[in-house]
Design an enzyme around this catalytic site. Structure first.
Site, PDB file in Angstrom:
ATOM      1  N   HIS A 157     -51.550  32.855 -20.608  1.00  0.00           N
ATOM      2  CA  HIS A 157     -51.737  32.145 -21.886  1.00  0.00           C
ATOM      3  C   HIS A 157     -51.876  30.642 -21.690  1.00  0.00           C
ATOM      4  O   HIS A 157     -52.284  29.940 -22.609  1.00  0.00           O
ATOM      5  CB  HIS A 157     -50.565  32.452 -22.828  1.00  0.00           C
ATOM      6  CG  HIS A 157     -50.565  33.862 -23.334  1.00  0.00           C
ATOM      7  ND1 HIS A 157     -50.990  34.192 -24.601  1.00  0.00           N
ATOM      8  CD2 HIS A 157     -50.246  35.040 -22.734  1.00  0.00           C
ATOM      9  CE1 HIS A 157     -50.913  35.508 -24.770  1.00  0.00           C
ATOM     10  NE2 HIS A 157     -50.451  36.045 -23.643  1.00  0.00           N
ATOM     11  N   ASP A 365     -53.857  22.330 -22.855  1.00  0.00           N
ATOM     12  CA  ASP A 365     -53.389  23.487 -23.608  1.00  0.00           C
ATOM     13  C   ASP A 365     -54.233  24.679 -23.204  1.00  0.00           C
ATOM     14  O   ASP A 365     -55.453  24.540 -23.051  1.00  0.00           O
ATOM     15  CB  ASP A 365     -53.566  23.224 -25.124  1.00  0.00           C
ATOM     16  CG  ASP A 365     -52.447  23.824 -25.963  1.00  0.00           C
ATOM     17  OD1 ASP A 365     -51.892  24.847 -25.556  1.00  0.00           O
ATOM     18  OD2 ASP A 365     -52.130  23.252 -27.025  1.00  0.00           O
TER      19      ASP A 365
END
Ligand code: GDG
Length: 459
Positions: A157, A365
């Site tokens: 992720h 991110d």
């Protein structure tokens, strides 16, 4: 149809909407096949034995939830230590914040081994296993060493760093080699796939043996980007529900004279929150027409408070917000509203809809789901503008946002001003394109694409 087994560090009850899109999407897949979800219980047992933890199982509909406790020593080394003080900072390019304490790795391996040991007897021959995230990189290798032959996929992720940053981790080669025990490795973006490929070419002399298949360290793995999405329908329903509508109306009335800028993040140093406050300060300085007219609401929900770097960040942020309010505030205007609490999920869409500008400016991110939620919450007739960091995985997909470099304070301030002044037709056109892409690649697409690729990997 094979049974799905999901393994992640933490579980959520897939039947509770508060769990969010990912848990709902995984829950849906698990429900279809009557699946198993396995991970840490969240309980830390004081004085327990390292490598040992009690397992608890319960049913949630057709899904079995199996969780294991961790003793204090394992929790501190595996979770706080190696996962959150080595892998999280390094994978987000923050070598300066990494704590390469040599004792962490043993705990990380011990917990992954224990999870494999506890999971193995629960597995069936035709199960398909899906492992999530950086806490569990070596899990497949541990399972294989115990004789597990089922198909195993892994999804990361968070970002995959470039090879030379990865190489700062003393056990980098072991970590990357462990990934070759999976049949499929899913990453968030093409940039991540390029970093992975470059690493294994340089360090493992990898060869390409087919489309997206790499052979190195004596094994073959398929590596592919699956950009995660949100549950657009669920979020739209949430946005239309009374709580979100009420939040929207209250905020709109309270700030009727102001333009709202909004940031919602976990309080994490990867999210670039102090940089955002500096850009906002620059906006007020360079474009004084925004004084007394713009307000920035920053929701920074508490996260990993017990890791040192996070308490430093909190202090820095409090100081920065205080100084903007002190220097620019008026008796009837507070420039920044900083809230260090978690806002109820049902209020998030209303907040997003009330904001003329959504500020999503991480320094790095994996994806960033807030960017997608902000777009989906907008009124298509009068949408707000997304200002998005080019360093978020989402930037590969959301090209019609205003892309910024959050390290460039002045450039970010200019883009915020651009967003505040954007004419309605341009806002509508950008929103429409963003919406179409977010809808096409929603969380259900992501889950199906990953599981299909896993079914086919190696055929
Ligand atoms: C990791 C990766 C990747 C935030 N504050 C509140 C709140 N939130 C919700 C948001 C959103 C979720 O939390 C955060 O998702 P992100 O994607 O932004 O970030 P991470 O937690 O860092 O997640 C990331 C993600 O995994 C999925 O693969 O996108 O890159 O770092 O849904 O709305 N929700 C509520 N109150 C808050 O105050 N209710």
């Amino acid at each position: 149809m094979s049974r799905l087994v999901v393994i992640s560090n933490r579980l959520a009850d897939p039947r509770k909407p508060a769990a969010g899109g990912l848990a709902v999407a995984l829950g849906e897949a698990l429900n279809q096949t009557g699946g198993l979800w396995f991970g840490w219980s969240g309980t830390v047992v004081e004085g327990g034995t390292p490598g040992e933890g009690e397992m608890h199982t319960r049913s949630a509909g057709a899904v079995t939830l199996a969780t294991v406790d961790l003793c204090r020593e394992d929790h501190d080394a595996y979770y706080q230590g190696y996962s959150n003080s080595v892998l999280w900072p390094v994978f987000h390019y923050r070598l300066d914040l990494a704590d390469f304490n040599a004792s962490y790795i043993a705990g990380y391996r011990r917990v992954n081994q224990m999870f494999a040991r506890k999971l193995l007897p629960l597995l069936r021959d035709d199960d398909v296993i899906w492992v999530h995230d950086y806490h569990l990189i070596p899990l497949a290798a541990e399972l294989r060493a115990m004789g597990c032959c089922q198909r195993i996929g892994f999804f990361l992720h968070i970002p995959m760093p470039p090879p030379l940053i990865m190489a700062a981790i003393p056990q980098h080669e072991w970590l990357m080699r462990s990934l070759f025990a999976y049949d499929l490795v899913g990453l968030q973006s093409e940039a991540d796939v390029a970093h992975f490929t470059r690493y294994v070419r340089n360090e493992g002399s990898a060869e390409e043996v087919g489309a997206q298949r790499l052979r190195a360290f004596g094994a073959t793995v398929q590596v592919q980007a699956f950009p995660i999405g949100i549950d657009v329908d669920e979020f739209t329903r949430l946005a239309q529900a009374p709580d979100a509508v009420e939040t929207y109306e209250n905020i709109r009335d309270e700030y009727s004279r102001r333009r709202l800028l909004l940031g919602i993040d976990r309080l994490d140093y990867s999210k670039g929150i102090p940089h955002r406050v500096r850009a906002y300060r620059e906006l007020l300085d360079r474009y004084p027409e925004n004084r007394n007219s713009a307000t920035m609401i920053m929701i920074a929900s508490p996260s990993r408070d017990d890791v040192h770097a996070y308490s430093d960040l909190r202090q820095e942020l409090e100081g920065l917000c205080g100084s903007v309010n002190g220097d620019y505030g008026e008796l009837d205007w507070m420039p920044v509203r900083y809230i260090h609490r978690t806002v109820a999920r049902k209020r998030v869409p209303g907040l997003c809809r009330a904001a003329a500008v959504g500020l999503v400016t991480p320094l790095r991110d994996g994806m960033n789901l807030v960017a997608k939620e902000y777009v989906v919450a907008q009124d298509p007739e009068d949408p707000g503008v997304l200002v998005l960091s080019r360093f978020a995985g989402a930037a590969e997909q959301l090209k019609e946002a205003l892309l910024v470099n959050p390290y460039d304070t002045q450039g970010t301030a200019d883009s915020i001003q651009h967003a505040l002044q954007m004419p309605l037709p341009e806002r509508q056109a950008r929103h429409q394109k963003l919406m179409a892409r977010i809808r096409e690649h929603d969380v259900h697409w992501w889950r199906k694409a990953f599981l299909q690729a896993l079914q086919e990997a190696g055929d």
